[in-house]
Design a protein around this motif. Structure first.
Motif, PDB file in Angstrom:
ATOM      1  N   LEU A  22      21.869  -2.198  37.383  1.00 17.43           N
ATOM      2  CA  LEU A  22      22.028  -3.575  36.925  1.00 17.43           C
ATOM      3  C   LEU A  22      23.467  -4.052  37.091  1.00 17.43           C
ATOM      4  O   LEU A  22      23.707  -5.174  37.563  1.00 17.43           O
ATOM      5  N   THR A  23      24.438  -3.228  36.703  1.00 16.88           N
ATOM      6  CA  THR A  23      25.835  -3.643  36.873  1.00 16.88           C
ATOM      7  C   THR A  23      26.167  -3.817  38.352  1.00 16.88           C
ATOM      8  O   THR A  23      26.932  -4.711  38.722  1.00 16.88           O
ATOM      9  N   HIS A  24      25.581  -2.972  39.197  1.00 17.96           N
ATOM     10  CA  HIS A  24      25.818  -3.088  40.636  1.00 17.96           C
ATOM     11  C   HIS A  24      25.241  -4.379  41.183  1.00 17.96           C
ATOM     12  O   HIS A  24      25.915  -5.121  41.924  1.00 17.96           O
ATOM     13  N   VAL A  25      24.016  -4.691  40.843  1.00 16.01           N
ATOM     14  CA  VAL A  25      23.338  -5.876  41.379  1.00 16.01           C
ATOM     15  C   VAL A  25      23.964  -7.163  40.843  1.00 16.01           C
ATOM     16  O   VAL A  25      24.176  -8.122  41.587  1.00 16.01           O
ATOM     17  N   LEU A  26      24.272  -7.180  39.540  1.00 20.25           N
ATOM     18  CA  LEU A  26      24.751  -8.393  38.903  1.00 20.25           C
ATOM     19  C   LEU A  26      26.263  -8.581  39.024  1.00 20.25           C
ATOM     20  O   LEU A  26      26.771  -9.692  38.845  1.00 20.25           O
ATOM     21  N   GLY A  27      26.981  -7.480  39.303  1.00 25.18           N
ATOM     22  CA  GLY A  27      28.434  -7.572  39.329  1.00 25.18           C
ATOM     23  C   GLY A  27      29.031  -7.708  37.940  1.00 25.18           C
ATOM     24  O   GLY A  27      30.130  -8.239  37.774  1.00 25.18           O
ATOM     25  N   TRP A  28      28.291  -7.222  36.935  1.00 26.11           N
ATOM     26  CA  TRP A  28      28.744  -7.309  35.544  1.00 26.11           C
ATOM     27  C   TRP A  28      29.372  -6.001  35.097  1.00 26.11           C
ATOM     28  O   TRP A  28      29.125  -4.944  35.666  1.00 26.11           O
ATOM     29  N   ARG A  29      30.179  -6.079  34.025  1.00 29.92           N
ATOM     30  CA  ARG A  29      30.650  -4.884  33.345  1.00 29.92           C
ATOM     31  C   ARG A  29      29.535  -4.350  32.452  1.00 29.92           C
ATOM     32  O   ARG A  29      28.606  -5.087  32.093  1.00 29.92           O
ATOM     33  N   ARG A  30      29.657  -3.079  32.066  1.00 28.90           N
ATOM     34  CA  ARG A  30      28.615  -2.489  31.222  1.00 28.90           C
ATOM     35  C   ARG A  30      28.435  -3.284  29.926  1.00 28.90           C
ATOM     36  O   ARG A  30      27.316  -3.457  29.445  1.00 28.90           O
ATOM     37  N   THR A  31      29.555  -3.735  29.345  1.00 27.06           N
ATOM     38  CA  THR A  31      29.465  -4.453  28.072  1.00 27.06           C
ATOM     39  C   THR A  31      28.679  -5.749  28.204  1.00 27.06           C
ATOM     40  O   THR A  31      28.037  -6.191  27.246  1.00 27.06           O
ATOM     41  N   GLU A  32      28.707  -6.351  29.387  1.00 30.02           N
ATOM     42  CA  GLU A  32      27.982  -7.607  29.583  1.00 30.02           C
ATOM     43  C   GLU A  32      26.474  -7.421  29.548  1.00 30.02           C
ATOM     44  O   GLU A  32      25.728  -8.370  29.272  1.00 30.02           O
ATOM     45  N   GLU A  39      20.283 -13.541  28.774  1.00 29.28           N
ATOM     46  CA  GLU A  39      20.597 -14.594  29.741  1.00 29.28           C
ATOM     47  C   GLU A  39      19.609 -14.555  30.914  1.00 29.28           C
ATOM     48  O   GLU A  39      19.401 -13.499  31.515  1.00 29.28           O
ATOM     49  N   PRO A  40      18.984 -15.674  31.252  1.00 32.71           N
ATOM     50  CA  PRO A  40      18.055 -15.688  32.395  1.00 32.71           C
ATOM     51  C   PRO A  40      18.782 -15.314  33.689  1.00 32.71           C
ATOM     52  O   PRO A  40      19.918 -15.733  33.929  1.00 32.71           O
ATOM     53  N   LEU A  41      18.124 -14.514  34.510  1.00 38.18           N
ATOM     54  CA  LEU A  41      18.735 -14.023  35.741  1.00 38.18           C
ATOM     55  C   LEU A  41      18.180 -14.742  36.961  1.00 38.18           C
ATOM     56  O   LEU A  41      17.027 -15.187  36.969  1.00 38.18           O
ATOM     57  N   ASP A  42      19.017 -14.811  37.977  1.00 42.92           N
ATOM     58  CA  ASP A  42      18.564 -15.360  39.254  1.00 42.92           C
ATOM     59  C   ASP A  42      17.405 -14.513  39.781  1.00 42.92           C
ATOM     60  O   ASP A  42      17.508 -13.285  39.808  1.00 42.92           O
ATOM     61  N   PRO A  43      16.316 -15.129  40.201  1.00 41.23           N
ATOM     62  CA  PRO A  43      15.166 -14.359  40.703  1.00 41.23           C
ATOM     63  C   PRO A  43      15.518 -13.412  41.843  1.00 41.23           C
ATOM     64  O   PRO A  43      14.936 -12.333  41.968  1.00 41.23           O
ATOM     65  N   HIS A  44      16.479 -13.814  42.680  1.00 41.90           N
ATOM     66  CA  HIS A  44      16.871 -12.939  43.795  1.00 41.90           C
ATOM     67  C   HIS A  44      17.539 -11.667  43.278  1.00 41.90           C
ATOM     68  O   HIS A  44      17.347 -10.588  43.846  1.00 41.90           O
ATOM     69  N   ALA A  45      18.318 -11.787  42.196  1.00 43.08           N
ATOM     70  CA  ALA A  45      18.948 -10.612  41.598  1.00 43.08           C
ATOM     71  C   ALA A  45      17.890  -9.693  41.002  1.00 43.08           C
ATOM     72  O   ALA A  45      17.971  -8.462  41.123  1.00 43.08           O
ATOM     73  N   VAL A  46      16.891 -10.270  40.389  1.00 43.94           N
ATOM     74  CA  VAL A  46      15.802  -9.466  39.825  1.00 43.94           C
ATOM     75  C   VAL A  46      15.076  -8.717  40.938  1.00 43.94           C
ATOM     76  O   VAL A  46      14.783  -7.519  40.814  1.00 43.94           O
ATOM     77  N   GLN A  47      14.787  -9.422  42.018  1.00 47.94           N
ATOM     78  CA  GLN A  47      14.100  -8.781  43.140  1.00 47.94           C
ATOM     79  C   GLN A  47      14.933  -7.657  43.730  1.00 47.94           C
ATOM     80  O   GLN A  47      14.411  -6.593  44.076  1.00 47.94           O
ATOM     81  N   ARG A  48      16.249  -7.875  43.821  1.00 48.70           N
ATOM     82  CA  ARG A  48      17.118  -6.839  44.378  1.00 48.70           C
ATOM     83  C   ARG A  48      17.138  -5.619  43.472  1.00 48.70           C
ATOM     84  O   ARG A  48      17.082  -4.475  43.948  1.00 48.70           O
ATOM     85  N   PHE A  49      17.241  -5.862  42.162  1.00 54.16           N
ATOM     86  CA  PHE A  49      17.213  -4.734  41.233  1.00 54.16           C
ATOM     87  C   PHE A  49      15.900  -3.970  41.351  1.00 54.16           C
ATOM     88  O   PHE A  49      15.902  -2.731  41.404  1.00 54.16           O
ATOM     89  N   GLU A  50      14.800  -4.662  41.377  1.00 56.96           N
ATOM     90  CA  GLU A  50      13.498  -4.003  41.438  1.00 56.96           C
ATOM     91  C   GLU A  50      13.342  -3.202  42.727  1.00 56.96           C
ATOM     92  O   GLU A  50      12.750  -2.115  42.727  1.00 56.96           O
ATOM     93  N   ALA A  51      13.887  -3.725  43.830  1.00 54.90           N
ATOM     94  CA  ALA A  51      13.811  -3.000  45.102  1.00 54.90           C
ATOM     95  C   ALA A  51      14.632  -1.715  45.035  1.00 54.90           C
ATOM     96  O   ALA A  51      14.194  -0.644  45.485  1.00 54.90           O
ATOM     97  N   LEU A  52      15.846  -1.804  44.467  1.00 52.85           N
ATOM     98  CA  LEU A  52      16.691  -0.615  44.342  1.00 52.85           C
ATOM     99  C   LEU A  52      16.076   0.395  43.371  1.00 52.85           C
ATOM    100  O   LEU A  52      16.128   1.604  43.601  1.00 52.85           O
ATOM    101  N   ALA A  53      15.506  -0.118  42.291  1.00 52.30           N
ATOM    102  CA  ALA A  53      14.875   0.772  41.317  1.00 52.30           C
ATOM    103  C   ALA A  53      13.718   1.536  41.951  1.00 52.30           C
ATOM    104  O   ALA A  53      13.534   2.738  41.693  1.00 52.30           O
ATOM    105  N   GLN A  54      12.953   0.865  42.796  1.00 54.18           N
ATOM    106  CA  GLN A  54      11.843   1.553  43.466  1.00 54.18           C
ATOM    107  C   GLN A  54      12.358   2.611  44.429  1.00 54.18           C
ATOM    108  O   GLN A  54      11.797   3.716  44.512  1.00 54.18           O
ATOM    109  N   ARG A  55      13.439   2.313  45.137  1.00 56.20           N
ATOM    110  CA  ARG A  55      14.024   3.302  46.041  1.00 56.20           C
ATOM    111  C   ARG A  55      14.519   4.509  45.254  1.00 56.20           C
ATOM    112  O   ARG A  55      14.386   5.654  45.699  1.00 56.20           O
TER     113      ARG A  55
END
Length: 275
Positions: A22-32, A39-55
């Motif tokens: 999540l921190t990698h995909v969103l570019g956030w710090r752990r505390t965030e 906070e609602p997330l961009d659908p593209h970020a969600v899709q990217r996370f889900e793709a990486l999680a599946q890998r």
């Protein structure tokens, strides 16, 4: 819309791996991930996370998914062309730094550098040292050079050489310390077909023999490039310390010994060469 909290609850990965992706995909710090968890997330970020999680669920290493791994306090670029730096290899860096502690402008050689983690960590800790790093893989050397540019002061350089161990090194060179984390897994070890190892370069893991053939070459050739009383230190497998000590002793090394890692395993062995 999907939130961080929802993704974390739905993830099939361990909590730590979920947070890393999540921190990698969103570019956030752990505390965030805590302060912005609703906070609602961009659908593209969600899709990217889900793709990486599946890998990741399919077995790919986290370091290859994020393209980075921390080692010795530095963040190294990682790719499928290189071995992922392991925490236990930091012992080899510490041992090398101890060996050259009293030697200004020490010369150090890293054989089989991969990401450059060992060589660059030494150069970063000892700005006065002259560090060479060898690998036979041009792709690995490309990664190592990028890491050196990213992590070292522009005035500090590591000399990278494409070579099969010491074959293409200037025979007049002499080093106070030679270090190596060579391929030491035996070809029939079942771990090669399990976990992260399935996705790492086979040639960086195994010698396709008994796990000692690369170590034999290094032990035999390193003395030709060592300065008087120079040292050689090699990382090896959990059950190889005795065999490596015998190889070093037979080649004429003195003060031969092994050092245990934090898990209590004899992880690196070495000695000095005075002849």
């Amino acid at each position: 819309m999907t939130t961080v909290a929802q993704l974390q609850r739905a993830s099939l990965l361990p909590a730590l791996e979920t947070r890393v992706l999540l921190t990698h995909v969103l570019g956030w710090r752990r505390t965030e991930l805590i302060t912005r968890d609703d906070e609602p997330l961009d659908p593209h970020a969600v899709q990217r996370f889900e793709a990486l999680a599946q890998r990741r669920l399919n077995g790919e290493p986290i370091a290859q998914l994020t393209g980075k791994r921390e080692f010795f306090g530095l963040e190294f670029e990682v790719s499928p062309d290189v071995l992922i730096p392991r925490p236990e290899t930091e012992l080899l860096v510490e041992t090398a730094l101890d060996a050259i502690a009293g030697t200004p402008n020490a010369r150090v050689l890293d054989l089989g550098t991969g990401t450059g983690a060992i060589a660059i960590s030494i150069a970063h800790a000892r700005p006065d040292a002259h560090v060479w790093a060898v690998d036979r893989s041009p792709a690995a050397l490309d990664v190592a050079r990028r890491n050196a540019r990213a992590l070292l002061d522009p005035a500090r350089t590591v000399t990278f050489i494409e070579s099969d161990w010491t074959a293409k090194l200037d025979p007049s060179l002499r080093f106070e310390a030679i270090v190596s984390n060579p391929p030491y897994i035996a070809s029939d070890d079942p771990h090669l077909t399990q976990g992260d190892l399935r996705f790492e370069p086979r040639g960086a893991l195994t010698d396709d023999a008994d796990g000692l053939s690369a170590i034999r070459v290094i032990v035999e050739t390193a003395p030709l490039l060592l300065a008087p009383n120079g040292v050689l230190w090699i990382e090896h497998g959990y059950d190889q310390a005795d065999a490596v000590r015998r190889l070093l002793t037979a080649r004429g090394f003195t003060d031969v010994r092994s050092i245990r890692d934090l898990a209590g395993i004899e992880r690196t062995s070495g000695g000095a060469f005075t002849a």
